[in-house]
Motif scaffolding. Structure first.
Motif, PDB file in Angstrom:
ATOM      1  N   THR A  10     -34.588  26.472 -91.815  1.00 52.11           N
ATOM      2  CA  THR A  10     -33.611  27.466 -92.267  1.00 52.11           C
ATOM      3  C   THR A  10     -34.068  28.871 -91.923  1.00 52.11           C
ATOM      4  N   ASP A  11     -35.366  29.144 -92.069  1.00 56.50           N
ATOM      5  CA  ASP A  11     -35.902  30.463 -91.732  1.00 56.50           C
ATOM      6  C   ASP A  11     -35.881  30.729 -90.229  1.00 56.50           C
ATOM      7  N   LYS A  12     -36.143  29.704 -89.433  1.00 58.30           N
ATOM      8  CA  LYS A  12     -36.263  29.880 -87.976  1.00 58.30           C
ATOM      9  C   LYS A  12     -34.903  29.922 -87.271  1.00 58.30           C
TER      10      LYS A  12
ATOM     11  N   LYS B 198     -40.216  21.496 -97.433  1.00 54.30           N
ATOM     12  CA  LYS B 198     -40.887  22.468 -96.575  1.00 54.30           C
ATOM     13  C   LYS B 198     -40.255  22.515 -95.182  1.00 54.30           C
TER      14      LYS B 198
ATOM     15  N   GLU C 297     -37.150  21.758 -94.378  1.00 55.18           N
ATOM     16  CA  GLU C 297     -35.846  22.415 -94.475  1.00 55.18           C
ATOM     17  C   GLU C 297     -36.013  23.935 -94.572  1.00 55.18           C
ATOM     18  N   ALA C 298     -36.981  24.380 -95.352  1.00 50.85           N
ATOM     19  CA  ALA C 298     -37.221  25.821 -95.495  1.00 50.85           C
ATOM     20  C   ALA C 298     -37.639  26.444 -94.162  1.00 50.85           C
ATOM     21  N   VAL C 299     -38.527  25.770 -93.434  1.00 49.44           N
ATOM     22  CA  VAL C 299     -38.984  26.283 -92.141  1.00 49.44           C
ATOM     23  C   VAL C 299     -37.815  26.374 -91.161  1.00 49.44           C
TER      24      VAL C 299
ATOM     25  N   LYS D 216     -27.935  27.607 -87.250  1.00 49.70           N
ATOM     26  CA  LYS D 216     -28.300  27.553 -88.668  1.00 49.70           C
ATOM     27  C   LYS D 216     -27.133  27.004 -89.482  1.00 49.70           C
TER      28      LYS D 216
ATOM     29  N   ASP E 213     -30.798  30.631 -86.678  1.00 50.82           N
ATOM     30  CA  ASP E 213     -29.830  31.675 -87.014  1.00 50.82           C
ATOM     31  C   ASP E 213     -28.485  31.363 -86.362  1.00 50.82           C
TER      32      ASP E 213
END
Length: 104
Positions: A41-43, A35, A37-39, A49, A45
């Motif tokens: 990666t989404d946040k 979770k 890592e997903a957060v 990123k 750029d």
């Protein structure tokens, strides 16, 4: 029953076919890791990123190599135990009982 070498050759032994026990500490930690890592990666750029994903990938490579090294070292240690148990007969003391039994 086939011997272990035959089983290994045909792919019938897969020591890594394992998973976490339901609701175990490790399963919870893996969930947190995924979770997070997903957060991130989404946040993130751009270059940040890219740097984060490089960090994650490099960490996974290092972890995989470390696990392989531990497996090899453990396997070799087990082989040494087997060798010492069944092949090597050197001991620090003389076995008087064996000598008495051999004399009779």
């Amino acid at each position: 029953m086939k011997n272990i070498i035959t089983k290994l050759y045909y792919g019938n032994i897969d020591p890594q076919a394992r998973g976490f026990k339901k609701d175990s500490y490790l399963q919870k930690q893996m969930s947190i890791l995924s979770k997070s890592e997903a957060v991130l990666t989404d946040k993130l750029d751009g270059e940040v990123k890219k740097a984060f994903l490089s960090f994650v990938n490099a960490s996974n490579v290092i972890l995989g190599e470390s696990e392989l090294d531990s497996f090899i070292v453990g396997f070799r240690l087990g082989a040494r135990f087997i060798y010492d148990t069944f092949v090597d007969s050197t001991v620090p003391y003389k076995d008087f009982l064996r000598e008495v039994n051999n004399e009779s």
